[in-house]
Design a protein around this motif. Structure first.
Motif, PDB file in Angstrom:
ATOM      1  N   SER A 183       9.642  38.640   2.309  1.00 12.80           N
ATOM      2  CA  SER A 183       8.577  38.688   3.305  1.00 12.80           C
ATOM      3  C   SER A 183       7.270  39.031   2.611  1.00 12.80           C
ATOM      4  O   SER A 183       7.244  39.711   1.582  1.00 12.80           O
ATOM      5  CB  SER A 183       8.882  39.733   4.393  1.00 12.80           C
ATOM      6  N   ALA A 184       6.175  38.568   3.187  1.00 17.01           N
ATOM      7  CA  ALA A 184       4.834  38.867   2.676  1.00 17.01           C
ATOM      8  C   ALA A 184       3.943  39.198   3.863  1.00 17.01           C
ATOM      9  O   ALA A 184       4.035  38.545   4.919  1.00 17.01           O
ATOM     10  CB  ALA A 184       4.273  37.687   1.898  1.00 17.01           C
ATOM     11  N   SER A 185       3.108  40.218   3.704  1.00 18.83           N
ATOM     12  CA  SER A 185       2.245  40.626   4.812  1.00 18.83           C
ATOM     13  C   SER A 185       0.939  41.191   4.275  1.00 18.83           C
ATOM     14  O   SER A 185       0.872  41.658   3.139  1.00 18.83           O
ATOM     15  CB  SER A 185       2.939  41.674   5.688  1.00 18.83           C
ATOM     16  N   SER A 186      -0.063  41.136   5.123  1.00 17.58           N
ATOM     17  CA  SER A 186      -1.368  41.691   4.781  1.00 17.58           C
ATOM     18  C   SER A 186      -1.818  42.580   5.925  1.00 17.58           C
ATOM     19  O   SER A 186      -1.761  42.169   7.092  1.00 17.58           O
ATOM     20  CB  SER A 186      -2.368  40.564   4.534  1.00 17.58           C
ATOM     21  N   ASN A 187      -2.213  43.801   5.605  1.00 16.01           N
ATOM     22  CA  ASN A 187      -2.632  44.758   6.631  1.00 16.01           C
ATOM     23  C   ASN A 187      -4.087  45.157   6.394  1.00 16.01           C
ATOM     24  O   ASN A 187      -4.501  45.434   5.261  1.00 16.01           O
ATOM     25  CB  ASN A 187      -1.764  46.020   6.582  1.00 16.01           C
ATOM     26  N   SER A 219       2.857  45.757  -3.865  1.00 15.21           N
ATOM     27  CA  SER A 219       1.692  46.033  -3.013  1.00 15.21           C
ATOM     28  C   SER A 219       0.461  46.122  -3.898  1.00 15.21           C
ATOM     29  O   SER A 219       0.505  46.750  -4.976  1.00 15.21           O
ATOM     30  CB  SER A 219       1.890  47.335  -2.228  1.00 15.21           C
ATOM     31  N   SER A 238      -2.954  52.073   7.952  1.00 20.18           N
ATOM     32  CA  SER A 238      -1.568  51.718   7.615  1.00 20.18           C
ATOM     33  C   SER A 238      -0.998  52.806   6.729  1.00 20.18           C
ATOM     34  O   SER A 238      -1.679  53.767   6.365  1.00 20.18           O
ATOM     35  CB  SER A 238      -1.508  50.363   6.897  1.00 20.18           C
ATOM     36  N   PHE A 290      -2.011  44.078   0.633  1.00 24.21           N
ATOM     37  CA  PHE A 290      -1.119  42.916   0.596  1.00 24.21           C
ATOM     38  C   PHE A 290       0.240  43.372   0.064  1.00 24.21           C
ATOM     39  O   PHE A 290       0.316  43.953  -1.029  1.00 24.21           O
ATOM     40  CB  PHE A 290      -1.699  41.815  -0.279  1.00 24.21           C
ATOM     41  N   ASN A 291       1.315  43.139   0.836  1.00 22.93           N
ATOM     42  CA  ASN A 291       2.644  43.640   0.480  1.00 22.93           C
ATOM     43  C   ASN A 291       3.649  42.489   0.418  1.00 22.93           C
ATOM     44  O   ASN A 291       3.584  41.536   1.208  1.00 22.93           O
ATOM     45  CB  ASN A 291       3.141  44.662   1.502  1.00 22.93           C
TER      46      ASN A 291
END
Length: 449
Positions: free
Chosen positions: A70-74, A293, A78, A92-93
């Motif tokens: 999975s890839a995510s940006s917050n 991250s 957070s 960015f994780n």
């Protein structure tokens, strides 16, 4: 050049005509029916499904292996994945890993499922082979019906040809005043009756051909016909075996009996699977994962911090977890107990059906054995009757030719011999078919010649 073209066209026409008027043998009919029957094709698909089920059961014995990423940006508030502290920034994780699970013990249900899948594939094969056996018998019966109809039609036409000669001679005798006109009317009535027999015979042959074509799922009835062959009573020693001997041998190879027995085996496996739910289940798991991250910071060894690159973080933060899980059934609303009870009932029903199928087979063989003996006697009696009727007809014809018998009595003698010939043909093919049925239950192939 013109002659060559003419020859080619003639050859093409002859070839096309031959193809259209193909004469089918019994072996060709049986083979075609087995290869093109729609029900057989459906059963073959069921067999393929059973083989897939067997593959599924084998797969249940093996461990699972799955990957996830999975890839995510917050943006904004957070939790920093490095120190688990709140932060207000853009991050960015990336998370990735592998997981595997395996059932170590589940009351042997997976083993029993595997055995059941194998048995089910075999059962579907027996069911398919049994259907093919039934089709072979049905095609043989329909084929013999066409043969019987054709032979009777030949007899009707041959007798009509004789009557035409009698009719011609009678006309001459009536015109010369030797015989009364009533004799001519009687002969004409006989000829008309025989013409009707021919018409009915042609209709019976057509219907028999259509029935056979439908079994073969051929729609071109007009161009479908069987080989013009005459079959005599084949030599057979089948009656030297008692019905008990034939039945005992049939039990060893009949596909319907094997299918019935396989249903008992499947029910026994289902009972074992149901009972397995009483036992605990034990499973094992293994997981490997890592993460990245862009807000990660770690000490650099010189009193400062730095953000490792993507590859370095995957090696730094990777880790594994493994373990086992035990589930012990304590109470499940009596569902396991009720499933076991249902499986026991299904097993008893399968056993009863198996015994009933064996009893039905024994009764069928007993009936087939009696039919062979009965139709053999009927055929012999029909031959004797034909011989007697033929002698009586010859005597009547001699008297009629000499003016000592009227046309009505002569027509009756002729009708009796016609009926006797028809009885011989009917009883002959009835006897052949009953004989082949009994031989089929003894394991012999359906071959007429």
């Amino acid at each position: 050049m013109k002659n060559s073209i003419t020859i080619i066209l003639l050859l093409f026409t002859v070839t096309l005509s031959t193809a259209q008027m193909r004469k089918w043998t019994l072996e060709e009919c049986v083979t075609y029916a087995v290869e093109n029957n729609l029900t057989i094709e459906q059963f073959e698909l069921d067999l393929e499904n059973a083989k897939i089920d067997k593959s599924d059961a084998l797969g249940d014995l093996l461990p699972t292996l799955n990957g996830q990423a999975s890839a995510s940006s917050n943006t904004g508030f957070s939790i920093n994945p490095t120190n688990n502290l709140p932060t207000n920034s853009t991050a960015f994780n990336v998370n990735a890993g592998l997981s595997s699970n395996m059932t170590l013990f589940n009351g042997l249900r997976n083993i029993h499922q595997m055995n059941r899948a194998k048995m089910n594939a075999i059962a579907n094969q027996y069911r398919l082979d049994n259907l093919k056996d039934d089709i072979r018998l049905n095609v043989a019966n329909a084929y013999l019906q066409v043969l019987s109809g054709k032979e009777q039609l030949k007899t009707f036409k041959a007798q009509y040809a004789v009557t035409e000669q009698d009719l011609k001679r009678t006309k001459e005798l009536v015109e010369s005043g030797v015989l009364p006109k009533g004799d001519l009317l009687e002969i004409e009535a006989t000829a008309a009756n025989q013409e009707q027999q021919i018409v009915n015979g042609e209709g019976n042959v057509l219907i028999a051909r259509v029935n056979l074509a439908q079994l073969l799922q051929i729609t071109d009835y007009e161009n479908f016909d069987i080989a013009d062959e005459e079959f005599e009573i084949p030599p057979s020693d089948i009656l030297k075996n008692s019905p008990k001997v034939i039945f005992d041998k049939a039990l060893t190879f009949r596909n319907d009996i094997k299918f019935s027995q396989s249903n008992v085996d499947l029910a026994e496996q289902d009972l074992k699977i149901a009972k397995g739910a009483y036992l605990p289940t034990l499973g094992a798991f293994f997981q490997y994962g890592s993460r990245y991250s862009d807000v990660t910071q770690i000490p650099d060894g010189n009193g400062g911090v730095y953000t490792p690159n993507f590859t370095d973080q995957l090696w730094i933060f990777d880790g594994i977890s493994y373990g086992a899980q035990l589930n012990i059934p304590i109470f499940n609303g009596w569902s396991t107990r009720n499933n076991v009870k249902r499986s026991k009932i299904t097993l008893e029903k399968a056993k009863l059906q198996f015994e009933q199928d064996k009893l039905d087979l024994e009764n069928t063989i007993q009936q087939a054995y009696v039919d062979v003996s009965t139709f053999e006697k009927a055929y012999v009696a029909a031959l004797k009757t034909l011989d007697a009727r033929t002698l009586a007809y010859d005597y009547a014809k001699e008297r009629y030719d000499n003016g000592l018998m009227n046309a009505f009595d002569f027509g009756q003698a002729q009708a009796r011999v016609d009926n006797a010939r028809a009885d011989v043909i009917r009883t002959k093919y009835d006897y052949i078919f009953r004989l082949k049925i009994l031989e089929f239950y003894f394991g012999l192939p359906i071959v007429l010649n």
